[in-house]
Scaffold this active site. Structure first.
Site: not given
Ligand code: PEP
Length: 254
Positions: A9-11, A94, A96, A162, A168, A208, A229-230
């Site tokens: 997920n590149w947001k 999600h 966010e 999640e 994040g 994470s 994500g990251g």
């Molecule tokens: C996400 O945004 O779905 C996510 C899991 O982010 P991160 O891996 O950065 O925690």
């Protein structure tokens, strides 16, 4: 045996040029067989990404979708607009979207239904906040968030657990926390869809997830991959997580 899925997920990261460069590099990696991989760039980068990924094993996903097929919905994108350009899946609900943009269980479900009707695979996100976990409400929240998913087609559905406090933040659920949440979600899915469907449904962990903790999380009995994500923003960590998923599927969790 559920085939692992690793989704990035590149947001709101990566321009069109950066998306192209990343995907060319990812395609040049010697990725292991047996793992489904999906990248979810921003809407504007989807057409270029679709062209680069044509004929490859890497899937393309969007980060949101509207529930109507067209109309006066400024800044929204319909499912048919995604399938037309070769998008195969979409992230829905999600955290966010829920915390920053007013997404609710009801609107997320409407998006998911429309996406499936159009032929998209839905990656449906659920998870508790830190207050909810500290208050002992994790399972009640997961129950509420999954309550109405029975209207969806389980054969085109992936759940993503999640924990919001892990997204994040650098904090990750412990293997015990992740496994018990995933097992709970699978029980819920069994109630909604029946035992066989629940056994086939993939439940991703997100929060994470990175190369350093990938084996211990992806090796858990009810963790069938990750929504990243990251660590999906650079080819090396993302590839390392894909390799860890393959190791775990092959029984090598070290
Ligand atoms: C996400 O945004 O779905 C996510 C899991 O982010 P991160 O891996 O950065 O925690």
């Amino acid at each position: 045996m559920r085939r692992p899925l690793i989704a990035g997920n590149w947001k709101m990261h990566k321009t069109v040029a950066e998306t192209g460069a990343f995907l060319e590099d990812l395609l040049a990696e010697d990725l292991p067989p047996g793992v489904d991989v999906v990248c979810c760039p921003t809407f504007v980068a989807l057409p270029a990404a679709a062209m680069i990924l044509t004929g490859s094993e890497i899937g393309l996903g969007a980060q949101n979708v509207h529930w109507e097929s067209s109309g006066a919905f400024t800044a929204e994108v319909a499912a048919q607009m995604l399938t037309e350009i070769g998008v195969g899946s979409v992230i829905v609900g999600h955290s966010e979207r829920r915390t920053l943009f007013g997404e609710t269980d009801e609107s997320a479900l409407a998006r998911a239904r429309a996406a499936q009707v159009a032929g998209l695979e839905v990656i449906y996100c659920i998870g508790e906040t830190l207050d909810e976990r500290d208050g002992g409400d994790t399972f009640a929240i997961l129950e509420r968030q999954t309550a109405n998913l029975g209207v969806l087609d389980p054969s085109h559905l992936v759940l993503a657990y999640e924990p919001v406090w892990a997204i994040g933040t650098g904090r990750t659920a412990t293997p015990t926390q992740a496994q018990e949440a995933h097992a709970f979600v699978r029980l819920r899915l069994a109630k909604l869809f029946g035992g066989d469907a629940a056994e086939s449904l993939r439940i991703l962990y997100g929060g994470s997830l990175k190369p350093a903790n990938a084996h211990e999380l992806l090796g858990l009995a009810d963790v069938d991959g990750g929504l990243i994500g990251g660590a999906s923003l650079d080819v090396q960590p993302f590839s390392a997580i894909i390799r860890a998923a393959a190791d775990c599927a092959n029984g090598d969790e070290s």
